[in-house]
Design a protein around this motif. Sequence first.
Motif, mmCIF file in Angstrom:
data_model
loop_
_atom_site.group_PDB
_atom_site.id
_atom_site.type_symbol
_atom_site.label_atom_id
_atom_site.label_comp_id
_atom_site.label_asym_id
_atom_site.label_seq_id
_atom_site.Cartn_x
_atom_site.Cartn_y
_atom_site.Cartn_z
ATOM 1 N N LYS A 1 -6.457 -0.450 -12.215
ATOM 2 C CA LYS A 1 -5.265 -0.041 -11.631
ATOM 3 C C LYS A 1 -5.069 1.671 -11.309
ATOM 4 N N MET A 2 -4.725 1.836 -10.261
ATOM 5 C CA MET A 2 -5.054 3.364 -9.913
ATOM 6 C C MET A 2 -3.789 4.072 -10.574
ATOM 7 N N TYR A 3 -4.257 5.317 -11.044
ATOM 8 C CA TYR A 3 -3.542 6.421 -11.621
ATOM 9 C C TYR A 3 -3.479 7.814 -11.010
ATOM 10 N N ALA A 4 -4.721 8.124 -10.361
ATOM 11 C CA ALA A 4 -4.800 9.556 -9.770
ATOM 12 C C ALA A 4 -5.587 9.396 -8.638
ATOM 13 N N LEU A 5 -5.385 10.042 -7.435
ATOM 14 C CA LEU A 5 -6.261 10.050 -6.340
ATOM 15 C C LEU A 5 -6.122 11.463 -5.846
ATOM 16 N N SER A 6 -6.902 11.919 -4.942
ATOM 17 C CA SER A 6 -7.178 13.134 -4.249
ATOM 18 C C SER A 6 -8.205 12.833 -2.944
ATOM 19 N N GLY A 7 -7.849 13.742 -2.195
ATOM 20 C CA GLY A 7 -8.534 13.697 -0.805
ATOM 21 C C GLY A 7 -9.609 14.843 -1.269
ATOM 22 N N LEU A 8 -10.984 14.681 -1.066
ATOM 23 C CA LEU A 8 -12.026 15.476 -1.283
ATOM 24 C C LEU A 8 -11.820 16.957 -0.445
ATOM 25 N N LYS A 9 -11.463 16.533 0.802
ATOM 26 C CA LYS A 9 -11.223 17.861 1.920
ATOM 27 C C LYS A 9 -10.070 18.729 1.401
ATOM 28 N N ASN B 1 -2.331 13.100 -5.907
ATOM 29 C CA ASN B 1 -1.287 11.986 -6.117
ATOM 30 C C ASN B 1 -1.324 11.493 -7.369
ATOM 31 N N LEU B 2 -0.306 11.193 -8.162
ATOM 32 C CA LEU B 2 -0.178 10.691 -9.473
ATOM 33 C C LEU B 2 1.120 9.700 -9.665
ATOM 34 N N LYS B 3 0.917 8.804 -10.350
ATOM 35 C CA LYS B 3 2.125 8.013 -10.394
ATOM 36 C C LYS B 3 2.864 8.669 -11.625
ATOM 37 N N CYS B 4 4.389 8.403 -11.333
ATOM 38 C CA CYS B 4 5.301 9.046 -12.178
ATOM 39 C C CYS B 4 6.646 8.145 -12.410
ATOM 40 N N ASN B 5 7.302 8.207 -13.580
ATOM 41 C CA ASN B 5 8.529 7.478 -13.803
ATOM 42 C C ASN B 5 9.569 7.885 -12.672
ATOM 43 N N PRO B 6 10.062 7.172 -11.850
ATOM 44 C CA PRO B 6 10.875 7.465 -10.894
ATOM 45 C C PRO B 6 11.896 8.631 -11.098
ATOM 46 N N GLU B 7 12.718 8.533 -12.368
ATOM 47 C CA GLU B 7 13.541 9.676 -12.560
ATOM 48 C C GLU B 7 12.918 11.036 -12.753
ATOM 49 N N TYR B 8 11.894 10.838 -13.339
ATOM 50 C CA TYR B 8 11.308 12.076 -13.859
ATOM 51 C C TYR B 8 10.623 12.589 -12.622
ATOM 52 N N ALA B 9 10.055 11.767 -11.619
ATOM 53 C CA ALA B 9 9.646 12.355 -10.442
ATOM 54 C C ALA B 9 10.593 13.122 -9.569
ATOM 55 N N GLN B 10 11.990 12.486 -9.685
ATOM 56 C CA GLN B 10 12.913 13.294 -8.917
ATOM 57 C C GLN B 10 13.408 14.664 -9.801
ATOM 58 N N LEU C 1 5.804 16.894 -4.411
ATOM 59 C CA LEU C 1 6.513 16.313 -3.278
ATOM 60 C C LEU C 1 6.505 14.794 -3.508
ATOM 61 N N PRO C 2 7.223 14.124 -2.695
ATOM 62 C CA PRO C 2 7.037 12.587 -2.789
ATOM 63 C C PRO C 2 5.562 12.387 -2.485
ATOM 64 N N GLY C 3 4.893 11.018 -3.002
ATOM 65 C CA GLY C 3 3.631 10.734 -2.558
ATOM 66 C C GLY C 3 3.346 10.436 -1.271
ATOM 67 N N TRP C 4 2.341 11.322 -0.998
ATOM 68 C CA TRP C 4 1.742 11.267 0.285
ATOM 69 C C TRP C 4 1.128 9.961 0.524
ATOM 70 N N HIS C 5 1.585 9.048 1.641
ATOM 71 C CA HIS C 5 0.772 7.812 1.843
ATOM 72 C C HIS C 5 1.150 6.548 0.544
ATOM 73 N N MET C 6 2.047 7.007 -0.275
ATOM 74 C CA MET C 6 2.156 6.337 -1.378
ATOM 75 C C MET C 6 3.434 5.687 -1.650
ATOM 76 N N ASN C 7 4.082 5.066 -2.350
ATOM 77 C CA ASN C 7 5.198 4.605 -2.699
ATOM 78 C C ASN C 7 6.129 5.755 -3.227
ATOM 79 N N LYS C 8 7.070 6.460 -2.499
ATOM 80 C CA LYS C 8 7.619 7.703 -2.863
ATOM 81 C C LYS C 8 8.513 7.751 -3.920
ATOM 82 N N HIS C 9 9.052 6.495 -4.300
ATOM 83 C CA HIS C 9 9.573 6.374 -5.660
ATOM 84 C C HIS C 9 8.835 6.306 -7.045
ATOM 85 N N HIS C 10 7.512 6.006 -6.801
ATOM 86 C CA HIS C 10 6.773 6.035 -8.071
ATOM 87 C C HIS C 10 5.693 6.987 -8.255
ATOM 88 N N TRP C 11 5.364 7.633 -6.767
ATOM 89 C CA TRP C 11 4.278 8.474 -7.091
ATOM 90 C C TRP C 11 4.837 10.054 -6.187
#
Length: 123
Positions: free
Chosen positions: A34-42, A52-61, A72-82
């Motif tokens: 299960k994915m928990y972190a990602l980053s574009g090498l470029k 991009n990191l997963k985050c508790n929705p309230e803590y993310a806000q 920022l809200p997760g780029w190309h991810m569920n913006k509620h959780h990333w």
Amino acid sequence: MNIDNFREYCLRKPGTIEEFPFDNETLVFKVMGKMYALSGLKSWEGGEPRINLKCNPEYAQELRGEYPESILPGWHMNKHHWNTIVLNGEISFNQLQGFIDHSYDLIVNSLTKKLKEQLKSLD
């Protein structure tokens, strides 16, 4: 933090693997599949790297409000959780490690009992 520090920190976490499931540029870290972190090498080639990191929705806000230029809200991810973390100097290395830990822990806590037991056996 540079890409090597980021990579090494993630790989020290039990059960973590790295892979490129989307393309040859997006480095993804998973725990027990299960994915928990990602980053574009470029993004690490000059400029301001992004992670991009997963985050508790309230803590993310809360974090987005506290660091509007860096979290920022997760780029190309569920913006509620990333969140997308922009490494522009505002977020310290220790803070970033804490955000990575939070993401990892969210995934580990959501694992099935069987996967949690498998993960414990890897320690």
